[in-house]
Write a protein that holds these residues in place. Sequence first.
Motif, PDB file in Angstrom:
ATOM      1  N   ASP A   1     -44.810 -62.725  20.701  1.00  0.00           N
ATOM      2  CA  ASP A   1     -44.385 -61.335  20.891  1.00  0.00           C
ATOM      3  C   ASP A   1     -43.048 -61.263  21.627  1.00  0.00           C
ATOM      4  OD1 ASP A   1     -46.646 -60.335  19.601  1.00  0.00           O
ATOM      5  OD2 ASP A   1     -47.800 -60.256  21.472  1.00  0.00           O
ATOM      6  N   GLU A   2     -42.865 -62.140  22.598  1.00  0.00           N
ATOM      7  CA  GLU A   2     -41.583 -62.195  23.307  1.00  0.00           C
ATOM      8  C   GLU A   2     -40.472 -62.683  22.379  1.00  0.00           C
ATOM      9  OE1 GLU A   2     -43.304 -63.144  27.789  1.00  0.00           O
ATOM     10  OE2 GLU A   2     -42.954 -64.789  26.384  1.00  0.00           O
ATOM     11  N   GLN A   3     -40.767 -63.692  21.574  1.00  0.00           N
ATOM     12  CA  GLN A   3     -39.767 -64.190  20.634  1.00  0.00           C
ATOM     13  C   GLN A   3     -39.414 -63.120  19.603  1.00  0.00           C
ATOM     14  OE1 GLN A   3     -38.063 -67.185  20.920  1.00  0.00           O
ATOM     15  NE2 GLN A   3     -36.795 -66.110  19.432  1.00  0.00           N
TER      16      GLN A   3
ATOM     17  N   LEU B   1     -41.465 -50.086  19.061  1.00  0.00           N
ATOM     18  CA  LEU B   1     -40.294 -50.210  19.938  1.00  0.00           C
ATOM     19  C   LEU B   1     -40.709 -50.323  21.398  1.00  0.00           C
ATOM     20  CD1 LEU B   1     -37.772 -47.736  18.267  1.00  0.00           C
ATOM     21  CD2 LEU B   1     -37.754 -50.237  18.196  1.00  0.00           C
ATOM     22  N   GLN B   2     -41.765 -49.622  21.791  1.00  0.00           N
ATOM     23  CA  GLN B   2     -42.256 -49.748  23.167  1.00  0.00           C
ATOM     24  C   GLN B   2     -42.734 -51.176  23.432  1.00  0.00           C
ATOM     25  OE1 GLN B   2     -42.112 -47.284  25.725  1.00  0.00           O
ATOM     26  NE2 GLN B   2     -42.371 -49.223  26.804  1.00  0.00           N
ATOM     27  N   ASN B   3     -43.385 -51.793  22.447  1.00  0.00           N
ATOM     28  CA  ASN B   3     -43.828 -53.185  22.599  1.00  0.00           C
ATOM     29  C   ASN B   3     -42.637 -54.133  22.717  1.00  0.00           C
ATOM     30  OD1 ASN B   3     -46.570 -52.632  22.602  1.00  0.00           O
ATOM     31  ND2 ASN B   3     -46.758 -52.821  20.381  1.00  0.00           N
ATOM     32  N   ILE B   4     -41.597 -53.902  21.928  1.00  0.00           N
ATOM     33  CA  ILE B   4     -40.389 -54.721  22.042  1.00  0.00           C
ATOM     34  C   ILE B   4     -39.801 -54.574  23.441  1.00  0.00           C
ATOM     35  CG2 ILE B   4     -37.997 -54.988  21.244  1.00  0.00           C
ATOM     36  CD1 ILE B   4     -39.035 -54.222  18.424  1.00  0.00           C
ATOM     37  N   SER B   5     -39.722 -53.346  23.929  1.00  0.00           N
ATOM     38  CA  SER B   5     -39.193 -53.089  25.267  1.00  0.00           C
ATOM     39  C   SER B   5     -40.016 -53.807  26.332  1.00  0.00           C
ATOM     40  CB  SER B   5     -39.186 -51.578  25.537  1.00  0.00           C
ATOM     41  OG  SER B   5     -38.790 -51.310  26.854  1.00  0.00           O
ATOM     42  N   ASP B   6     -41.321 -53.682  26.256  1.00  0.00           N
ATOM     43  CA  ASP B   6     -42.198 -54.331  27.233  1.00  0.00           C
ATOM     44  C   ASP B   6     -42.038 -55.853  27.184  1.00  0.00           C
ATOM     45  OD1 ASP B   6     -43.123 -51.807  27.911  1.00  0.00           O
ATOM     46  OD2 ASP B   6     -44.987 -51.999  26.746  1.00  0.00           O
ATOM     47  N   ASN B   7     -41.913 -56.405  25.982  1.00  0.00           N
ATOM     48  CA  ASN B   7     -41.753 -57.852  25.854  1.00  0.00           C
ATOM     49  C   ASN B   7     -40.371 -58.305  26.309  1.00  0.00           C
ATOM     50  OD1 ASN B   7     -44.205 -59.266  24.803  1.00  0.00           O
ATOM     51  ND2 ASN B   7     -44.105 -57.541  23.383  1.00  0.00           N
TER      52      ASN B   7
ATOM     53  N   LEU C   1     -30.206 -67.154  24.167  1.00  0.00           N
ATOM     54  CA  LEU C   1     -31.368 -66.604  23.470  1.00  0.00           C
ATOM     55  C   LEU C   1     -30.971 -65.743  22.277  1.00  0.00           C
ATOM     56  CD1 LEU C   1     -33.452 -65.297  26.496  1.00  0.00           C
ATOM     57  CD2 LEU C   1     -33.574 -67.528  25.397  1.00  0.00           C
ATOM     58  N   MET C   2     -29.793 -65.172  22.343  1.00  0.00           N
ATOM     59  CA  MET C   2     -29.404 -64.186  21.347  1.00  0.00           C
ATOM     60  C   MET C   2     -28.239 -64.691  20.521  1.00  0.00           C
ATOM     61  SD  MET C   2     -30.204 -60.790  23.484  1.00  0.00           S
ATOM     62  CE  MET C   2     -31.598 -60.739  24.582  1.00  0.00           C
ATOM     63  N   ARG C   3     -27.170 -63.949  20.507  1.00  0.00           N
ATOM     64  CA  ARG C   3     -25.987 -64.376  19.749  1.00  0.00           C
ATOM     65  C   ARG C   3     -25.237 -65.408  20.577  1.00  0.00           C
ATOM     66  NH1 ARG C   3     -25.873 -58.696  19.334  1.00  0.00           N
ATOM     67  NH2 ARG C   3     -26.465 -57.995  17.275  1.00  0.00           N
ATOM     68  N   LYS C   4     -25.259 -66.635  20.130  1.00  0.00           N
ATOM     69  CA  LYS C   4     -24.636 -67.708  20.908  1.00  0.00           C
ATOM     70  C   LYS C   4     -23.127 -67.533  21.002  1.00  0.00           C
ATOM     71  CE  LYS C   4     -28.291 -71.059  20.051  1.00  0.00           C
ATOM     72  NZ  LYS C   4     -29.304 -70.063  20.037  1.00  0.00           N
TER      73      LYS C   4
ATOM     74  N   ILE D   1     -37.014 -60.760  21.247  1.00  0.00           N
ATOM     75  CA  ILE D   1     -35.666 -61.334  21.304  1.00  0.00           C
ATOM     76  C   ILE D   1     -34.994 -61.197  19.938  1.00  0.00           C
ATOM     77  CG2 ILE D   1     -34.357 -63.486  21.530  1.00  0.00           C
ATOM     78  CD1 ILE D   1     -36.547 -64.362  23.602  1.00  0.00           C
ATOM     79  N   ASN D   2     -35.713 -61.547  18.876  1.00  0.00           N
ATOM     80  CA  ASN D   2     -35.144 -61.466  17.530  1.00  0.00           C
ATOM     81  C   ASN D   2     -34.769 -60.038  17.149  1.00  0.00           C
ATOM     82  OD1 ASN D   2     -35.564 -64.214  17.320  1.00  0.00           O
ATOM     83  ND2 ASN D   2     -37.436 -64.014  16.115  1.00  0.00           N
ATOM     84  N   LYS D   3     -35.599 -59.078  17.520  1.00  0.00           N
ATOM     85  CA  LYS D   3     -35.321 -57.677  17.185  1.00  0.00           C
ATOM     86  C   LYS D   3     -34.226 -57.092  18.081  1.00  0.00           C
ATOM     87  CE  LYS D   3     -37.401 -56.220  14.017  1.00  0.00           C
ATOM     88  NZ  LYS D   3     -36.795 -56.325  12.691  1.00  0.00           N
ATOM     89  N   TRP D   4     -34.092 -57.642  19.285  1.00  0.00           N
ATOM     90  CA  TRP D   4     -33.109 -57.113  20.229  1.00  0.00           C
ATOM     91  C   TRP D   4     -31.685 -57.255  19.701  1.00  0.00           C
ATOM     92  CZ3 TRP D   4     -34.151 -53.883  23.904  1.00  0.00           C
ATOM     93  CH2 TRP D   4     -33.121 -53.512  24.772  1.00  0.00           C
ATOM     94  N   VAL D   5     -31.410 -58.313  18.964  1.00  0.00           N
ATOM     95  CA  VAL D   5     -30.053 -58.526  18.452  1.00  0.00           C
ATOM     96  C   VAL D   5     -29.739 -57.607  17.273  1.00  0.00           C
ATOM     97  CG1 VAL D   5     -29.907 -60.892  19.277  1.00  0.00           C
ATOM     98  CG2 VAL D   5     -30.697 -60.465  16.948  1.00  0.00           C
ATOM     99  N   GLY D   6     -30.709 -56.877  16.785  1.00  0.00           N
ATOM    100  CA  GLY D   6     -30.487 -55.892  15.737  1.00  0.00           C
ATOM    101  C   GLY D   6     -30.314 -54.511  16.332  1.00  0.00           C
ATOM    102  N   THR D   7     -30.599 -53.507  15.538  1.00  0.00           N
ATOM    103  CA  THR D   7     -30.390 -52.123  15.981  1.00  0.00           C
ATOM    104  C   THR D   7     -31.516 -51.592  16.864  1.00  0.00           C
ATOM    105  OG1 THR D   7     -31.381 -51.304  13.935  1.00  0.00           O
ATOM    106  CG2 THR D   7     -28.975 -51.555  13.982  1.00  0.00           C
ATOM    107  N   ASP D   8     -32.632 -52.300  16.969  1.00  0.00           N
ATOM    108  CA  ASP D   8     -33.736 -51.808  17.794  1.00  0.00           C
ATOM    109  C   ASP D   8     -33.330 -51.622  19.253  1.00  0.00           C
ATOM    110  OD1 ASP D   8     -35.505 -51.617  15.676  1.00  0.00           O
ATOM    111  OD2 ASP D   8     -36.348 -53.613  15.996  1.00  0.00           O
ATOM    112  N   SER D   9     -32.440 -52.471  19.745  1.00  0.00           N
ATOM    113  CA  SER D   9     -32.011 -52.352  21.143  1.00  0.00           C
ATOM    114  C   SER D   9     -31.345 -51.004  21.400  1.00  0.00           C
ATOM    115  CB  SER D   9     -31.058 -53.492  21.510  1.00  0.00           C
ATOM    116  OG  SER D   9     -29.878 -53.439  20.735  1.00  0.00           O
TER     117      SER D   9
END
Length: 181
Positions: free
Chosen positions: A17-19, A47-53, A128-131, A22-30
């Motif tokens: 869930d954390e991974q 989105l709340q789950n992504i935020s919590d993770n 973790l994200m865009r290197k 991270i994967n969704k964070w680099v997209g538009t979800d952030s």
Amino acid sequence: AGKYTKIVDNHLEFNKDEQYAINKWVGTDSYAINEHYRYGYDIDERLQNISDNMDSVLTKIKSESGEYHRSIPLEGNRLQQFINKYKKGEIVTEEAFTSMTPKGDIYDDSFNVQIDITSKNAKDTHKLMRKSENEYMLQRNTKFKVDDVKIINPISKQGQDFNDFNKNIVKGHNGKPVYIS
């Protein structure tokens, strides 16, 4: 559900869930998540789950002290809200997650707001994200000091001292509020 583990620097482990976060964070979800925290927009359970993770991910990363830089595209009411909140020398609390780069490393010089801050709670997330980006993040509701703010006039591309710009936005050249768009 199986566990997915990612090791970074031989010490960080993330569940699936954390991974995923991270994967969704680099997209538009952030952007949607931060709009929720900054402006009160509703977000769904996913989105709340992504935020919590992301909270969980950032908690696992060691905090670093230093000077950082943010590049932000703002206009209209959001620019005015920013001007009202982020004043040079002030300690502010940012409700949303905050992305930034080390001071001197400007993320995007075409963005009309450039801000330098000092924080004791930066998390090095670039591995973790865009290197290719030297990104650090602050968790939600983190305090930091505003060291400098520049509002760039997109017509002239000339930076103005924040206090001078703030006066112009209040008064304007013709007595009306001035907004950069």
